[in-house]
Design an enzyme around this catalytic site. Sequence first.
Site, short mmCIF file in Angstrom:
data_model
loop_
_atom_site.label_atom_id
_atom_site.label_comp_id
_atom_site.label_asym_id
_atom_site.label_seq_id
_atom_site.Cartn_x
_atom_site.Cartn_y
_atom_site.Cartn_z
N HIS A 69 0.83 -1.21 0.00
CA HIS A 69 0.00 0.00 0.00
C HIS A 69 0.86 1.25 0.00
O HIS A 69 1.82 1.35 0.77
CB HIS A 69 -0.91 -0.01 1.23
CG HIS A 69 -2.10 0.89 1.11
ND1 HIS A 69 -1.98 2.26 1.14
CD2 HIS A 69 -3.42 0.63 0.94
CE1 HIS A 69 -3.20 2.81 1.01
NE2 HIS A 69 -4.08 1.82 0.88
N HIS A 84 9.96 13.82 9.45
CA HIS A 84 10.37 13.15 10.69
C HIS A 84 11.18 11.93 10.26
O HIS A 84 10.72 11.15 9.42
CB HIS A 84 9.13 12.76 11.48
CG HIS A 84 9.41 12.14 12.82
ND1 HIS A 84 9.94 10.88 12.95
CD2 HIS A 84 9.23 12.60 14.08
CE1 HIS A 84 10.07 10.59 14.24
NE2 HIS A 84 9.64 11.64 14.96
N GLY A 113 4.74 22.66 10.14
CA GLY A 113 6.09 22.10 10.23
C GLY A 113 7.00 22.59 9.14
O GLY A 113 6.60 23.29 8.20
#
Lengths: 299, 299
Positions: B82, B168, B163
């Site tokens: 996916h 991250h 952000g």
Amino acid sequence: MAKLVECIPNFSEGRDESVINGLVEVAKSVNGVTLLDHSSDSSHNRSVFTLVGDVDGIQEVAFKLVKYASEHIDMTKQTGEHPRMGATDVVPFVPIKDITTEECVEISKKVAQRINEELDIPIFLYEESASAPDRVNLARVRKGQFEGMPEKLLQEEWAPDFGDRKIHQTAGVTAVGARMPLVAFNVNLDTSDITIANKIAKIVRGSGGGFKYCKGIGVMLEDRNIAQVSMNMVNFEGTPLYRAFETIRFEAKRYGVSIIGSEVIGLTPAKALIDTAEYYLQIEDFDYGKQVLENHLLN
Amino acid sequence: MAKLVECIPNFSEGRDESVINGLVEVAKSVNGVTLLDHSSDSSHNRSVFTLVGDVDGIQEVAFKLVKYASEHIDMTKQTGEHPRMGATDVVPFVPIKDITTEECVEISKKVAQRINEELDIPIFLYEESASAPDRVNLARVRKGQFEGMPEKLLQEEWAPDFGDRKIHQTAGVTAVGARMPLVAFNVNLDTSDITIANKIAKIVRGSGGGFKYCKGIGVMLEDRNIAQVSMNMVNFEGTPLYRAFETIRFEAKRYGVSIIGSEVIGLTPAKALIDTAEYYLQIEDFDYGKQVLENHLLN
């Protein structure tokens, strides 16, 4: 998931606001019970309350309401258009969620017994709770009304299910029982000929040889000058709405008449309409309990 | 009546049971929130959780789940079929009861801001919460996936909504937004010719010039040897199920093909099917909020 039961007590007071407000207060006083609706009609001199609650709460609130009514409604002075035999005329219990009709029959019998023991009001069990076939139908149980009850109770076949053969002097007699949820469903025709609506009503209703769980009559909507087949679907699983609707459609065709609309009056369980959507969309293997999101939120 | 919001976060872990169990524990840890369902797929390496709760609870549980995922899923090592760009890939909020889409947009922005501030994960707002038209569609936002995100964030038009322009290191990037409830609705045809299902899918879906809130493709059901129009109804009020269904019916006729059934996959809001029943029964002036009994029981 908690079991949910609906109770729709009918009281023989639709005029005195202090009594009606008192009933509302009692209806809101029991934990685990929600008062969904109440309406009063002054010409009928009658109030209908709709409550939903858990098994314990619904029994408690039903008893308390009957008690309040017996203390504040005097049937020796009561008049109104609607047939009635008691201060609380009828107390039906209806299965709503995670509960069977049989369990509602048990509930109805417990409440009936308590009413009789603590308030000395004789009780007829009716509908699913009836102890004999001729006690199923409320109209038949109530025949003779308050004024005729003292004599009726003395007849061989009309001993109450709870209590002695004599009425409560001011509160009369009450019918208690379990039944399926009822959907009031009316279908409008593009004709002003009431006889067509009457003929079709006779065809779809159980008593005319039609669908067992459908009651129906022809009604004239004077303001719109159209005829209507007005039905009570007394068990929407036994006789789904779409089946009555499609039957009315093909029977009306014989007269060159079409359906121009329909009405659902008051409350309906979601399932009555979702079953209908399943039919028209030809949905395979739909699981109402699991697939309808809201069913996971009720508790 | 309390406002109810659904949240369906997708996590990029569908294999490690300890992580999945940890997510379940977090999902059940917040007052006012119910975990309706969760399912994991190991070839997709993805888990989908379905939660419903009040406004405060749903925000809290969404944040806590994203935090747990960021601590336990390492995207530098994650593989699966996916497409995905973050440990928590996408967090949609859906209005369920007594709440508008606009309020869900506000909720999504609050949660997005908190995720970014406390966890340092960059966020794209998508669907109804999108800050630009090319951010509405999740597939477009996610294009490039986790591996392509460092570079994508540096492109002029792809600054995150919350952000800095850097991912991250292990949790990647997360999409957060509000959308309408989605109904997975498939219609089965009495043909084994997939090209007919494909042609009809193109006609009904918005991208093909059809209904704005319908997505659809043709699918072959190999075991039954029939073709299916497989749809996502992304706003059942904008494009009701019956409208897609009846359109498929009359388009299929051109090929001498009929509808033989349909499927609703997973959960559906009751209203999607009740709207459909209203259409077929031609019900006049139905008030969904007031007339459906269960709507009085949700709180």
